[in-house]
Design a protein around this motif. Structure first.
Motif, PDB file in Angstrom:
ATOM      1  N   THR A   7       0.808  -1.224   0.000  1.00  0.00           N
ATOM      2  CA  THR A   7       0.000   0.000   0.000  1.00  0.00           C
ATOM      3  C   THR A   7       0.837   1.269   0.000  1.00  0.00           C
ATOM      4  O   THR A   7       0.292   2.369  -0.061  1.00  0.00           O
ATOM      5  CB  THR A   7      -0.920   0.022   1.233  1.00  0.00           C
ATOM      6  OG1 THR A   7      -0.113  -0.095   2.412  1.00  0.00           O
ATOM      7  CG2 THR A   7      -1.922  -1.120   1.174  1.00  0.00           C
ATOM      8  N   GLU A   8       2.157   1.145   0.084  1.00  0.00           N
ATOM      9  CA  GLU A   8       3.004   2.332   0.197  1.00  0.00           C
ATOM     10  C   GLU A   8       3.973   2.447  -0.970  1.00  0.00           C
ATOM     11  O   GLU A   8       4.447   1.466  -1.517  1.00  0.00           O
ATOM     12  CB  GLU A   8       3.797   2.301   1.500  1.00  0.00           C
ATOM     13  CG  GLU A   8       2.967   2.525   2.733  1.00  0.00           C
ATOM     14  CD  GLU A   8       3.831   2.747   3.957  1.00  0.00           C
ATOM     15  OE1 GLU A   8       4.388   3.845   4.086  1.00  0.00           O
ATOM     16  OE2 GLU A   8       3.946   1.817   4.764  1.00  0.00           O
ATOM     17  N   HIS A   9       4.259   3.706  -1.318  1.00  0.00           N
ATOM     18  CA  HIS A   9       5.290   4.014  -2.304  1.00  0.00           C
ATOM     19  C   HIS A   9       6.173   5.097  -1.695  1.00  0.00           C
ATOM     20  O   HIS A   9       5.668   6.054  -1.099  1.00  0.00           O
ATOM     21  CB  HIS A   9       4.677   4.521  -3.612  1.00  0.00           C
ATOM     22  CG  HIS A   9       5.683   4.740  -4.685  1.00  0.00           C
ATOM     23  ND1 HIS A   9       6.175   3.714  -5.457  1.00  0.00           N
ATOM     24  CD2 HIS A   9       6.319   5.860  -5.098  1.00  0.00           C
ATOM     25  CE1 HIS A   9       7.061   4.189  -6.316  1.00  0.00           C
ATOM     26  NE2 HIS A   9       7.171   5.498  -6.112  1.00  0.00           N
ATOM     27  N   VAL A  10       7.471   4.925  -1.816  1.00  0.00           N
ATOM     28  CA  VAL A  10       8.410   5.828  -1.161  1.00  0.00           C
ATOM     29  C   VAL A  10       8.999   6.778  -2.199  1.00  0.00           C
ATOM     30  O   VAL A  10       9.854   6.399  -2.993  1.00  0.00           O
ATOM     31  CB  VAL A  10       9.534   5.036  -0.446  1.00  0.00           C
ATOM     32  CG1 VAL A  10      10.517   5.990   0.214  1.00  0.00           C
ATOM     33  CG2 VAL A  10       8.930   4.088   0.588  1.00  0.00           C
ATOM     34  N   ARG A  11       8.527   8.023  -2.205  1.00  0.00           N
ATOM     35  CA  ARG A  11       9.028   9.027  -3.143  1.00  0.00           C
ATOM     36  C   ARG A  11      10.026   9.921  -2.425  1.00  0.00           C
ATOM     37  O   ARG A  11       9.656  10.779  -1.629  1.00  0.00           O
ATOM     38  CB  ARG A  11       7.885   9.863  -3.718  1.00  0.00           C
ATOM     39  CG  ARG A  11       8.358  10.797  -4.838  1.00  0.00           C
ATOM     40  CD  ARG A  11       7.204  11.385  -5.596  1.00  0.00           C
ATOM     41  NE  ARG A  11       6.672  12.588  -4.961  1.00  0.00           N
ATOM     42  CZ  ARG A  11       5.693  13.318  -5.487  1.00  0.00           C
ATOM     43  NH1 ARG A  11       5.122  12.943  -6.629  1.00  0.00           N
ATOM     44  NH2 ARG A  11       5.252  14.401  -4.865  1.00  0.00           N
ATOM     45  N   LEU A  12      11.299   9.683  -2.734  1.00  0.00           N
ATOM     46  CA  LEU A  12      12.388  10.444  -2.134  1.00  0.00           C
ATOM     47  C   LEU A  12      13.196  11.104  -3.242  1.00  0.00           C
ATOM     48  O   LEU A  12      14.425  11.046  -3.260  1.00  0.00           O
ATOM     49  CB  LEU A  12      13.276   9.521  -1.289  1.00  0.00           C
ATOM     50  CG  LEU A  12      12.568   8.689  -0.210  1.00  0.00           C
ATOM     51  CD1 LEU A  12      13.573   7.789   0.508  1.00  0.00           C
ATOM     52  CD2 LEU A  12      11.848   9.601   0.785  1.00  0.00           C
TER      53      LEU A  12
END
Length: 341
Positions: A7-12
């Motif tokens: 359910t998560e996406h890590v936008r860094l």
């Protein structure tokens, strides 16, 4: 191998403030929703007054909006094609992208051994053909902040030869940002334009509001072509900016939160024995020892987006500070990717 929850996406990748804006901002926006059918009016005057007090700059010298590109295009078009614009490379290219369509000639000045602005090289390269010098402090993508007094001295000297554009988008992450700001030189009459934004520390990237502090003739020229006037501005952005400026405690907390997460990244790089810059912004920059595209691809396969490549630093990777949970996950992934040689 670590995995990311589905359910998560890590936008860094975009140097946003993941912690979000002050609660006062959200309350102010909510209270203003019924007024969005109206153009901004008093909100413009209120923000200009607040910024005038903050920087000790006359309100008429404040140009509201994310206007770096506009200034670049105007300056390049004003004197005709061929005039030179000096900038640090690799670096943020908004100015370069803006001047080229109008015939401006972009001159790249390589970073120094610290991967900071090579101020001596700018002094040596500035000539009568130089229309403007563009400096980013802290620098993007390296996060290096220049020694305060030396930087101010060099900018003052450059401003006697040409216009100096100083992008201070990330300066607010330092607790002594006011003392470091080149607004001091502008107050003394130097030919300096200072660009600031609410997109970083203030957590308002989605509202697209910044401002420039400029000499009277340039701010007047911008007003004459409608730049920064009430009908060009997002009213909710103005309301949000005013509310954020008034929440000093929140901004101090944000600085501390970003610093703590940045320190954890730097501690990881120390343990891994990889070279990294002393970033003072809301991102880190390190030498992965392998092509950027390889590292970025492997992290993307785990659901982590990182900053774009910055040639010729082809092995270096920029990672924005995220929320603590995402940073922890990303640090584990980076450690695994760099270990897997």
């Amino acid at each position: 191998m670590s995995t990311l929850p589905a359910t998560e996406h890590v936008r860094l990748s975009l140097n946003e403030n993941p912690f979000g804006p002050s609660p006062r901002v959200l309350d102010a926006i909510s209270s203003s929703l019924m007024d969005i059918s109206r153009y901004a009016g008093e909100d413009v005057a209120r923000l200009r007054a607040a910024l005038s007090a903050e920087h000790e700059i006359a309100p008429e010298q404040i140009v509201l909006g994310e206007v770096l590109n506009t200034f670049g295009l105007y300056l390049a078009a004003q004197d005709g094609p061929g005039r030179e614009f000096l900038y640090s490379a690799p670096g943020y290219t908004a100015l370069v992208d803006a001047v080229r369509p109008a015939g401006g000639k972009a001159i790249a000045i390589p970073l120094d051994d610290r991967l900071g602005n090579d101020l001596g090289a700018f002094l040596r390269r500035t000539t009568a053909e130089t229309r403007a010098v563009y400096l980013v402090n802290p620098h993007n993508p390296t996060g290096i902040v220049e020694d305060s007094e030396h930087f101010l001295d060099v900018v003052a000297e450059l401003s006697q030869r040409t216009l100096v554009l100083v992008d201070e988008a990330y300066l607010d992450f330092l607790p002594d940002a006011r003392e470091r700001s080149t607004a001091r030189l502008l107050r003394e009459g130097a030919r300096v334009v200072v660009f600031r934004t609410f997109a970083k520390l203030h957590g308002l990237a989605g509202l697209g509001l910044g401002y420039a502090l400029a000499p009277p003739d340039l701010s007047k020229a911008m007003r004459e072509i409608g730049v920064g006037e009430f009908f060009t501005l997002n009213r909710l952005g103005l309301v949000a900016a005013n509310a954020s400026l008034n929440d000093r405690a929140f901004l101090d907390t944000m600085r501390g939160s970003i610093r703590a997460e940045r320190d954890a990244w730097h501690a990881l790089f120390e343990r891994l024995g990889v070279r990294y810059t002393d970033s003072q912004a809301n991102f880190v920059f390190f030498d992965a020892g392998r092509p950027h595209q390889v590292v970025a691809s492997r992290l993307a396969s785990r659901g982590i987006d990182v900053g774009r490549a910055h040639p010729p630093l082809d092995n270096w990777v920029r990672i924005s500070i995220g929320i603590a949970r995402h940073n922890e996950f990303a640090r584990q992934a980076v450690a695994e990717v760099l270990h897997d040689r």
